[in-house]
Design a protein around this motif. Structure first.
Motif, PDB file in Angstrom:
ATOM      1  N   GLU A 252       0.851  -1.196   0.000  1.00  0.00           N
ATOM      2  CA  GLU A 252       0.000   0.000   0.000  1.00  0.00           C
ATOM      3  C   GLU A 252       0.883   1.241   0.000  1.00  0.00           C
ATOM      4  O   GLU A 252       1.849   1.317   0.765  1.00  0.00           O
ATOM      5  CB  GLU A 252      -0.876   0.036   1.261  1.00  0.00           C
ATOM      6  CG  GLU A 252      -1.915  -1.060   1.335  1.00  0.00           C
ATOM      7  CD  GLU A 252      -2.753  -0.959   2.611  1.00  0.00           C
ATOM      8  OE1 GLU A 252      -2.886   0.147   3.186  1.00  0.00           O
ATOM      9  OE2 GLU A 252      -3.255  -1.997   3.052  1.00  0.00           O
ATOM     10  N   ASN A 263       3.038   2.653   2.779  1.00  0.00           N
ATOM     11  CA  ASN A 263       2.281   2.645   4.031  1.00  0.00           C
ATOM     12  C   ASN A 263       2.509   1.317   4.738  1.00  0.00           C
ATOM     13  O   ASN A 263       3.062   1.274   5.829  1.00  0.00           O
ATOM     14  CB  ASN A 263       0.798   2.900   3.755  1.00  0.00           C
ATOM     15  CG  ASN A 263      -0.063   2.722   4.988  1.00  0.00           C
ATOM     16  OD1 ASN A 263       0.420   2.848   6.116  1.00  0.00           O
ATOM     17  ND2 ASN A 263      -1.325   2.403   4.798  1.00  0.00           N
ATOM     18  N   GLU A 264       2.096   0.223   4.116  1.00  0.00           N
ATOM     19  CA  GLU A 264       2.306  -1.086   4.741  1.00  0.00           C
ATOM     20  C   GLU A 264       2.276  -2.168   3.676  1.00  0.00           C
ATOM     21  O   GLU A 264       1.866  -1.923   2.542  1.00  0.00           O
ATOM     22  CB  GLU A 264       1.243  -1.358   5.822  1.00  0.00           C
ATOM     23  CG  GLU A 264      -0.181  -1.367   5.291  1.00  0.00           C
ATOM     24  CD  GLU A 264      -1.185  -1.865   6.334  1.00  0.00           C
ATOM     25  OE1 GLU A 264      -0.779  -2.328   7.412  1.00  0.00           O
ATOM     26  OE2 GLU A 264      -2.398  -1.823   6.041  1.00  0.00           O
TER      27      GLU A 264
HETATM   28 MG    MG Z   1      -3.861  -0.759   5.306  1.00  0.00          MG
END
Ligand code: MG
Ligand code: ADP
Length: 355
Positions: A252, A263-264
């Motif tokens: 992400e 993000n992750e």
């Molecule tokens: Mg997420």
């Protein structure tokens, strides 16, 4: 290792992702065996076998692994210990799981792979949180290192006065504090990787969240986001390679003024890839099965000009009568029990074929 059609695929976790994996596996002639602690998880409606056991139950996992030809998982909040002994039978491997389930380990790993992440600090006390706030500035998102999903285990700090309440909100668990990113959009890179290093990428969907939960994914993304996709793909492929990942991996991103910020990562099929079921030649679910079984990659080409996936969250499931009456709307209902607020109950995908 080639796992031929007719074999049995073990899936740890029986939620909607396990359900859609089972459906894709069945199309290719595989049988699925679900392991999940709940009484009647959604995936068991469409799979051949079910073991009800806790994820930390070493004996149950050993017996389950013996009964199947390959083991995969549909979510990352699993104890890694009992899975380590599965070795190559576990796809993706224990390393992908260990990195993705701890936000501090994950961020460090992404940075080592040359990926950009939001400035962050590890915090395990209110004092450490105070100094993180001083060093990083505001706003900050405080996230538990483990067990967070759909925005759970997170609290925003927008003024110094929010700090104690935020620490309280994450239940004083080991956490990471990260700078709030002023992003222009969110998007994801979904990649499938094979044991021999082959890989396949779909168009990157642009993702809209509300209250930490994905609402809508659209592919292809806007031009502004598309400009950041090549750099994001490079980072995602370096991460997949460094993990030795087998199967689908989702990364992400925030599209920011200084470029894509990770993000992750999720070591699995992902909600932002559900549109691929009807919107791409090969879905993320089928591709995951192909990758873990050593079948060749399927085409990831867009099926139409544009695909939009919207989640049905909580009582939005009640919209089903009008959705199933809508020509061309692909309605997916997960068959989960109670439609609690914030719970993902289904989704609907619309594919456009016009230029
Ligand atoms: Mg997420
Ligand atoms: P989860 O594991 O719950 O998906 P995420 O870390 O992906 O947790 O956060 C959920 C959503 O919250 C993100 O998709 C984004 O919309 C928002 N968010 C999370 N971290 C940040 C950040 N550092 N800056 C801005 N928004 C954020």
């Amino acid at each position: 290792m080639i796992v031929a059609p007719g074999s049995t695929i073990g899936i740890i976790g029986g939620g909607q992702l396990g359900r859609m994996l089972s459906l894709a596996a069945a199309q290719l002639g595989y049988k699925c065996h679900i392991l999940d602690p709940h009484e009647r998880p959604a995936a068991t409606d469409v799979s051949a076998h079910f073991t009800r056991a806790h994820y930390g139950d070493t004996d149950a996992i050993e017996a389950f692994a013996k009964a199947v030809d390959v083991v995969t998982y549909e979510f990352e909040n699993l104890p890694v210990g009992p899975l380590r002994s599965l070795g190559d039978k576990l796809r993706p491997g224990a390393r992908s799981l260990a990195v993705a389930q701890d936000r501090a380990v994950e961020k460090q790993f992404i940075e080592e792979c040359g990926g950009r992440v939001a400035p962050w600090r590890q915090v395990s006390s209110l004092e450490e949180l105070h100094s993180a706030v001083e060093q990083l500035g505001l706003p900050i998102v405080l996230k538990t290192r483990r067990y967070g999903y759909d925005g759970k285990g997170q609290a925003w700090i927008r003024s110094m006065g929010d700090t104690a309440a935020a620490w309280n909100a994450v239940a004083e668990e080991p956490a990471v504090a990260e700078s709030g990113i002023d992003f222009t959009a969110e998007f994801s890179v979904i990649v499938a990787r094979w044991a021999d290093g082959r890989h396949a990428l779909w168009d990157s969907p642009e993702n809209e969240h509300r209250e930490g939960i994905l609402r809508r994914s659209t592919a292809p993304c806007s031009d502004a986001v598309a400009a950041q996709v090549p750099e994001a793909r490079e980072a995602a492929l370096r991460i997949a390679e460094a993990l030795g990942h087998i199967g689908v991996l989702t990364v992400e991103f925030f599209a920011s003024e200084s470029g894509p910020v990770v993000n992750e990562i999720a070591p699995r099929v992902h909600n932002s890839g559900h549109w691929t079921i009807e919107g791409a030649a090969t879905s993320q679910f089928e591709q995951h099965i192909r990758a873990i079984c050593g079948l060749p990659p399927g085409s990831t080409e867009l099926a139409g000009t544009r695909a939009t996936m919207e989640n049905l969250i909580g009582d939005e499931l009640n919209l089903w009568p009008e959705l199933v009456a809508e020509p061309g709307a692909h309605v997916h209902i997960y068959g989960k029990g109670e439609a609690r607020p914030g719970r993902k109950m289904g989704h609907v995908t619309r594919v456009s074929y016009r230029a």
